[in-house]
Design an enzyme around this catalytic site. Structure first.
Site, PDB file in Angstrom:
ATOM      1  N   CYS A  54      75.663   0.456 -11.144  1.00 23.78           N
ATOM      2  CA  CYS A  54      74.822  -0.311 -10.224  1.00 23.78           C
ATOM      3  C   CYS A  54      73.465   0.381 -10.218  1.00 23.78           C
ATOM      4  O   CYS A  54      73.380   1.580  -9.953  1.00 23.78           O
ATOM      5  CB  CYS A  54      75.445  -0.286  -8.831  1.00 23.78           C
ATOM      6  SG  CYS A  54      74.425  -1.027  -7.544  1.00 23.78           S
ATOM      7  N   ASN A  55      72.425  -0.379 -10.528  1.00 24.26           N
ATOM      8  CA  ASN A  55      71.090   0.223 -10.591  1.00 24.26           C
ATOM      9  C   ASN A  55      70.614   0.693  -9.224  1.00 24.26           C
ATOM     10  O   ASN A  55      69.993   1.746  -9.107  1.00 24.26           O
ATOM     11  CB  ASN A  55      70.086  -0.787 -11.140  1.00 24.26           C
ATOM     12  CG  ASN A  55      70.271  -1.018 -12.623  1.00 24.26           C
ATOM     13  OD1 ASN A  55      69.638  -0.367 -13.436  1.00 24.26           O
ATOM     14  ND2 ASN A  55      71.158  -1.925 -12.992  1.00 24.26           N
ATOM     15  N   THR A  56      70.904  -0.102  -8.187  1.00 24.82           N
ATOM     16  CA  THR A  56      70.434   0.259  -6.850  1.00 24.82           C
ATOM     17  C   THR A  56      71.078   1.568  -6.408  1.00 24.82           C
ATOM     18  O   THR A  56      70.402   2.486  -5.941  1.00 24.82           O
ATOM     19  CB  THR A  56      70.782  -0.872  -5.853  1.00 24.82           C
ATOM     20  OG1 THR A  56      70.461  -2.130  -6.449  1.00 24.82           O
ATOM     21  CG2 THR A  56      70.027  -0.712  -4.562  1.00 24.82           C
TER      22      THR A  56
ATOM     23  N   ASP B  65      80.435  -0.369  -8.467  1.00 19.49           N
ATOM     24  CA  ASP B  65      79.282  -1.273  -8.326  1.00 19.49           C
ATOM     25  C   ASP B  65      79.367  -1.930  -6.947  1.00 19.49           C
ATOM     26  O   ASP B  65      80.419  -1.905  -6.303  1.00 19.49           O
ATOM     27  CB  ASP B  65      79.287  -2.366  -9.413  1.00 19.49           C
ATOM     28  CG  ASP B  65      78.110  -3.334  -9.261  1.00 19.49           C
ATOM     29  OD1 ASP B  65      76.994  -2.859  -8.994  1.00 19.49           O
ATOM     30  OD2 ASP B  65      78.303  -4.555  -9.388  1.00 19.49           O
ATOM     31  N   SER B  66      78.272  -2.547  -6.549  1.00 21.04           N
ATOM     32  CA  SER B  66      78.268  -3.260  -5.272  1.00 21.04           C
ATOM     33  C   SER B  66      79.083  -4.551  -5.355  1.00 21.04           C
ATOM     34  O   SER B  66      79.367  -5.167  -4.341  1.00 21.04           O
ATOM     35  CB  SER B  66      76.832  -3.592  -4.879  1.00 21.04           C
ATOM     36  OG  SER B  66      76.244  -4.368  -5.909  1.00 21.04           O
TER      37      SER B  66
ATOM     38  N   GLU C  63      77.102 -13.680  -7.560  1.00 26.46           N
ATOM     39  CA  GLU C  63      78.308 -13.356  -6.779  1.00 26.46           C
ATOM     40  C   GLU C  63      79.035 -14.630  -6.360  1.00 26.46           C
ATOM     41  O   GLU C  63      80.244 -14.626  -6.198  1.00 26.46           O
ATOM     42  CB  GLU C  63      77.959 -12.519  -5.544  1.00 26.46           C
ATOM     43  CG  GLU C  63      77.658 -11.050  -5.848  1.00 26.46           C
ATOM     44  CD  GLU C  63      78.894 -10.200  -6.163  1.00 26.46           C
ATOM     45  OE1 GLU C  63      79.963 -10.454  -5.593  1.00 26.46           O
ATOM     46  OE2 GLU C  63      78.769  -9.279  -6.997  1.00 26.46           O
TER      47      GLU C  63
ATOM     48  N   TYR D 125      73.607  -4.845  -2.311  1.00 33.49           N
ATOM     49  CA  TYR D 125      73.055  -3.572  -1.866  1.00 33.49           C
ATOM     50  C   TYR D 125      71.519  -3.615  -1.943  1.00 33.49           C
ATOM     51  O   TYR D 125      70.840  -2.896  -1.237  1.00 33.49           O
ATOM     52  CB  TYR D 125      73.537  -2.425  -2.765  1.00 33.49           C
ATOM     53  CG  TYR D 125      74.929  -1.898  -2.493  1.00 33.49           C
ATOM     54  CD1 TYR D 125      75.816  -2.549  -1.637  1.00 33.49           C
ATOM     55  CD2 TYR D 125      75.355  -0.712  -3.103  1.00 33.49           C
ATOM     56  CE1 TYR D 125      77.089  -2.046  -1.416  1.00 33.49           C
ATOM     57  CE2 TYR D 125      76.620  -0.196  -2.872  1.00 33.49           C
ATOM     58  CZ  TYR D 125      77.490  -0.860  -2.035  1.00 33.49           C
ATOM     59  OH  TYR D 125      78.741  -0.350  -1.818  1.00 33.49           O
ATOM     60  N   GLY D 126      70.999  -4.438  -2.858  1.00 31.85           N
ATOM     61  CA  GLY D 126      69.567  -4.461  -3.163  1.00 31.85           C
ATOM     62  C   GLY D 126      68.636  -4.471  -1.954  1.00 31.85           C
ATOM     63  O   GLY D 126      67.690  -3.691  -1.891  1.00 31.85           O
TER      64      GLY D 126
ATOM     65  N   CYS E 187      69.493  -4.613 -13.411  1.00 29.54           N
ATOM     66  CA  CYS E 187      70.537  -4.869 -12.417  1.00 29.54           C
ATOM     67  C   CYS E 187      71.762  -5.250 -13.230  1.00 29.54           C
ATOM     68  O   CYS E 187      71.677  -6.106 -14.123  1.00 29.54           O
ATOM     69  CB  CYS E 187      70.130  -6.020 -11.502  1.00 29.54           C
ATOM     70  SG  CYS E 187      71.453  -6.558 -10.408  1.00 29.54           S
ATOM     71  N   THR E 188      72.888  -4.607 -12.919  1.00 27.45           N
ATOM     72  CA  THR E 188      74.064  -4.820 -13.773  1.00 27.45           C
ATOM     73  C   THR E 188      74.680  -6.211 -13.586  1.00 27.45           C
ATOM     74  O   THR E 188      75.552  -6.609 -14.348  1.00 27.45           O
ATOM     75  CB  THR E 188      75.113  -3.721 -13.535  1.00 27.45           C
ATOM     76  OG1 THR E 188      75.387  -3.639 -12.131  1.00 27.45           O
ATOM     77  CG2 THR E 188      74.614  -2.389 -14.040  1.00 27.45           C
ATOM     78  N   HIS E 189      74.220  -6.936 -12.563  1.00 25.91           N
ATOM     79  CA  HIS E 189      74.677  -8.324 -12.432  1.00 25.91           C
ATOM     80  C   HIS E 189      74.014  -9.239 -13.477  1.00 25.91           C
ATOM     81  O   HIS E 189      74.581 -10.250 -13.868  1.00 25.91           O
ATOM     82  CB  HIS E 189      74.321  -8.881 -11.041  1.00 25.91           C
ATOM     83  CG  HIS E 189      75.277  -8.488  -9.958  1.00 25.91           C
ATOM     84  ND1 HIS E 189      75.442  -7.192  -9.544  1.00 25.91           N
ATOM     85  CD2 HIS E 189      76.122  -9.242  -9.204  1.00 25.91           C
ATOM     86  CE1 HIS E 189      76.336  -7.162  -8.555  1.00 25.91           C
ATOM     87  NE2 HIS E 189      76.763  -8.391  -8.339  1.00 25.91           N
TER      88      HIS E 189
HETATM   89  N1  DGL Z   1      74.590  -4.601  -9.446  1.00 29.04           N
HETATM   90  C1  DGL Z   1      73.573  -4.140  -8.556  1.00 29.04           C
HETATM   91  C2  DGL Z   1      72.494  -3.395  -9.324  1.00 29.04           C
HETATM   92  O1  DGL Z   1      72.635  -3.145 -10.504  1.00 29.04           O
HETATM   93  C3  DGL Z   1      72.868  -5.185  -7.806  1.00 29.04           C
HETATM   94  C4  DGL Z   1      73.592  -5.952  -6.799  1.00 29.04           C
HETATM   95  C5  DGL Z   1      73.224  -5.642  -5.408  1.00 29.04           C
HETATM   96  O2  DGL Z   1      72.098  -5.909  -4.951  1.00 29.04           O
HETATM   97  O3  DGL Z   1      74.094  -5.130  -4.755  1.00 29.04           O
HETATM   98  O4  DGL Z   1      71.489  -3.042  -8.738  1.00 29.04           O
END
Ligand code: DGL
Length: 273
Positions: A72-74, A9-10, A151, A41-42, A184-186
């Site tokens: 991570c979705n992105t 993940d990011s 974060e 990463y978004g 988004c996994t966050h």
């Molecule tokens: N966890 C990332 C996701 O699921 C998002 C965090 C990011 O923007 O890096 O997209």
């Protein structure tokens, strides 16, 4: 099979998927890598997210992983297909499992999705949902303030409530959705705040559970499930602040994490920074 499963993940968000993976696959050893230093990463361009993702993947391939979970979705939106076509091991993302869970939950086929700018603008969720059922209507909203807040360890309290409430306002206006995907996994780390803001009538979906179910099926299909009864010691790697990572991880898991190490994925870029 003794080899570990890699999870990337990011940052800390993928821990929400890792927890579910560990719950459903208690014999498996997981190696988690969060690129916290370069999170989020978004908002980054697609090519940069792809490069960062590949750096994480190469790092974990050195650890001889038998399966890769892109938590991570992105990164899933931008690289899943390429990873699946290139790597010799099974690769799973979080978008399809999340979409499937939402379809299972929705009664009126009106589904909302919140995620990073990258995930929302890629239209990965509408495409995936409509590929399964074209009559579904999807309403997406990018929530760029959520990941920096999470974060930095702000997961509850007045400030977090205010940010969540202000950000979600456009989604609430006249919307008839009965299901909202945390794309988004966050976001599962602030699911309680999202649920409180959206109200009890809306099912809020995280992809972790469905992703773990899929991982389990694929491991079984390929004969890759861990045999024996040894208790795995999971390993965690971060590219950024170790204490922040440890704090979020320890608040998310039932027991404190045992192995945490700092890694450098791009020494050239680090010395330039
Ligand atoms: N966890 C990332 C996701 O699921 C998002 C965090 C990011 O923007 O890096 O997209």
């Amino acid at each position: 099979m003794q080899q570990p499963i890699g999870v990337i993940d990011s940052g800390v968000g993928g821990l929400t998927v890792a927890r579910e993976l560990m719950r459903q696959l208690p014999k498996e050893k997981f190696i988690y890598l969060g690129d916290t230093r370069r999170c989020p990463y978004g908002p980054r361009p697609k090519e940069q997210v792809k490069r960062y993702t590949w750096q994480m993947v190469h790092y974990l391939l050195e650890e001889n992983i038998k399966m890769l979970i892109v938590a991570c979705n992105t990164a899933t939106a931008y690289t899943l297909q390429e990873l699946q076509q290139t790597l010799a091991i099974p690769v799973i993302g979080v978008i399809e499992p999340g979409a499937r869970a939402a379809i299972k939950s929705s009664q009126n086929k009106q589904i909302g999705v919140i995620g990073t700018e990258g995930t929302i603008s890629s239209e990965a969720y509408p495409k995936t949902l409509k590929a399964i059922d074209h009559s579904i209507s999807v309403d997406g909203l990018a929530c760029p303030s959520f990941v920096p807040m999470i974060e930095s360890g702000i997961l509850s309290g007045e400030e977090a409530e205010k940010i969540v409430s202000t950000t979600l306002k456009p989604l609430k206006k006249g919307n008839k959705m009965d299901t909202l995907i945390l794309g988004c996994t966050h976001y599962p780390l602030i699911k309680h705040l999202v649920q409180a803001e959206m109200g009890v009538d809306i099912q809020v979906i995280s992809s972790g559970e469905e992703t773990a179910r899929e991982a389990s099926l694929i491991l079984a299909y390929h004969g890759l499930l861990q045999q024996g009864n040894s208790i795995p010691v999971h390993e965690f790697y971060t590219t950024g602040d170790m204490e922040k990572f440890r704090n979020v991880a320890n608040s998310w898991f039932d027991a404190p994490i045992q192995v945490l190490e700092l890694v450098e994925l791009d020494p050239i870029q680090s010395s330039a920074n």
